[in-house]
Scaffold this motif. Structure first.
Motif, PDB file in Angstrom:
ATOM      1  N   ASP A  78       0.844  -1.201   0.000  1.00 55.80           N
ATOM      2  CA  ASP A  78       0.000   0.000   0.000  1.00 55.80           C
ATOM      3  C   ASP A  78       0.878   1.250   0.000  1.00 55.80           C
ATOM      4  O   ASP A  78       1.279   1.755   1.058  1.00 55.80           O
ATOM      5  N   GLU A  79       1.177   1.762  -1.173  1.00 54.88           N
ATOM      6  CA  GLU A  79       2.057   2.919  -1.297  1.00 54.88           C
ATOM      7  C   GLU A  79       1.459   4.166  -0.637  1.00 54.88           C
ATOM      8  O   GLU A  79       2.175   4.962  -0.027  1.00 54.88           O
ATOM      9  N   CYS A  80       0.157   4.328  -0.765  1.00 56.66           N
ATOM     10  CA  CYS A  80      -0.508   5.488  -0.168  1.00 56.66           C
ATOM     11  C   CYS A  80      -0.366   5.466   1.349  1.00 56.66           C
ATOM     12  O   CYS A  80      -0.075   6.490   1.976  1.00 56.66           O
ATOM     13  N   LEU A  81      -0.548   4.286   1.946  1.00 57.35           N
ATOM     14  CA  LEU A  81      -0.387   4.134   3.389  1.00 57.35           C
ATOM     15  C   LEU A  81       1.033   4.490   3.806  1.00 57.35           C
ATOM     16  O   LEU A  81       1.238   5.227   4.787  1.00 57.35           O
ATOM     17  N   CYS A  82       2.004   4.002   3.065  1.00 60.00           N
ATOM     18  CA  CYS A  82       3.403   4.276   3.396  1.00 60.00           C
ATOM     19  C   CYS A  82       3.726   5.763   3.302  1.00 60.00           C
ATOM     20  O   CYS A  82       4.448   6.312   4.150  1.00 60.00           O
ATOM     21  N   GLU A  83       3.197   6.412   2.292  1.00 55.61           N
ATOM     22  CA  GLU A  83       3.433   7.848   2.147  1.00 55.61           C
ATOM     23  C   GLU A  83       2.838   8.617   3.321  1.00 55.61           C
ATOM     24  O   GLU A  83       3.449   9.557   3.851  1.00 55.61           O
ATOM     25  N   CYS A  84       1.644   8.225   3.741  1.00 57.87           N
ATOM     26  CA  CYS A  84       0.992   8.876   4.884  1.00 57.87           C
ATOM     27  C   CYS A  84       1.790   8.663   6.168  1.00 57.87           C
ATOM     28  O   CYS A  84       1.973   9.593   6.966  1.00 57.87           O
ATOM     29  N   LEU A  85       2.287   7.429   6.371  1.00 52.89           N
ATOM     30  CA  LEU A  85       3.068   7.129   7.567  1.00 52.89           C
ATOM     31  C   LEU A  85       4.408   7.846   7.540  1.00 52.89           C
ATOM     32  O   LEU A  85       4.900   8.300   8.585  1.00 52.89           O
TER      33      LEU A  85
END
Length: 345
Positions: free
Chosen positions: A313-320
């Motif tokens: 989940d690239e979006c999750l990683c960017e948010c974290l």
């Protein structure tokens, strides 16, 4: 006199209540001897008796309940106001005892958790920031699980199928938030050790730190409304496979809350490893540095399912990455504003 039968339990209660009402509650914390203040002693010895014997002093059980509620609020407000600079063992023990005693008489779960959070922030700023960060991190992970791997949540209370995940999303977010805010409750009792974490701890100090999951479990499990968070507090330092970590006598793999424990464990590690503002001994790590470490230990120390979710989940990683980097500063600012506001009052 009570034991000799010369006064009744009702009379005993009223004598103690009269004494408590006339105790000077204006504790001056700047006084080096404040821990010997008579009000501190009253909290240790009088309050437990007042709560226990209230049922003998009121004809109406509801009146006894209201008395316990108001007394508990007053007492917990006081311990929540004790400055974090006062970190003696006596204060830690007092707060631990009174949390166990008084929390169960608070009316709602939300108020209980609000009290725990405020005490954590005021007594240990670093822990207050940490639980706030873990709450945000775990919320982001849960959102991704609901979207991409909802089946992982089956088995939680009232979640028997994927449709239940969709129907009870609000409840799941609520439960995750509270789990995060409660996971380090045990640190309240060992604040002196937590406040030393600007340097590497000695082996003896670390052994004390390792008691906080069991202490948190003790506080939460003995409270009907908070019991569902007890396993999270006890298990968040256990390996996902149950074969490492602490406490040794807790099997997290058999807990109904296993998936929540796994999420909190990873969230806890992500925050701790990327926090270079409040942990002076820590080497600077980005979220992606931590993700590499999570991958090395996935399936053993960390849940393979959650680590794989992070990988995909690239979006999750960017948010974290954003939250644990620039976003951390806003969390620090918010917590310090709360502490400064409390100090002024």
């Amino acid at each position: 006199l009570l034991l000799q039968g010369k006064i009744t339990k009702s009379m005993y209660f009223n004598i103690l209540l009269n004494y408590y009402k006339h105790v000077d509650k204006n504790v001056v914390f700047d006084n080096p001897d404040f821990t010997d203040h008579i009000y501190i002693e009253a909290l240790h010895h009088i309050v437990p008796s007042l709560i226990e014997y209230a049922e003998y002093a009121f004809d109406n059980p509801e009146d006894a309940h209201l008395f316990r509620l108001e007394l508990s609020r007053e007492v917990l407000k006081f311990v929540g106001s004790i400055p974090h600079s006062h970190k003696t063992s006596q204060v830690n023990l007092l707060i631990y005892e009174l949390l166990k005693l008084c929390l169960k008489h608070i009316d709602t779960r939300d108020e209980m958790i609000d009290i725990i959070s405020k005490i954590s922030i005021n007594r240990q700023i670093s822990t207050g920031i940490h639980i706030s960060m873990v709450s945000r991190i775990s919320d982001l992970i849960l959102r991704s699980i609901i979207t991409h791997r909802p089946e992982l949540l089956i088995g939680l209370p009232e979640i028997n199928c994927i449709d239940d995940v969709k129907k009870r999303k609000k409840d799941l977010y609520y439960h995750m938030r509270n789990s995060a805010l409660c996971h380090d409750t045990g640190k309240i009792a060992i604040g002196s050790m937590i406040n030393l974490q600007t340097r590497k701890l000695t082996d003896m100090e670390f052994e004390i730190i390792k008691t906080h999951p069991d202490i948190g479990y003790d506080i939460l499990y003995n409270n009907n409304r908070l019991r569902l968070y007890a396993d999270i507090a006890r298990g968040h330092h256990k390996f996902a496979n149950g074969k490492g970590g602490y406490p040794k006598d807790f099997d997290n793999t058999k807990s109904q809350m296993r998936i929540v424990i796994d999420i909190i464990t990873i969230s806890d590690c992500i925050d701790a490893a990327t926090d270079t503002l409040g942990r002076n001994y820590a080497k600077s790590k980005t979220f992606y540095d931590v993700l590499e470490e999570l991958n090395k230990d996935k399936g053993t120390r960390y849940s393979a399912d959650i680590v794989e979710l992070l990988n995909s989940d690239e979006c999750l990683c960017e948010c974290l990455c954003d939250l644990t980097g620039k976003g951390r500063i806003s969390v620090y600012n918010k917590i310090y504003r709360l502490v400064n506001s409390a100090d002024k009052h």
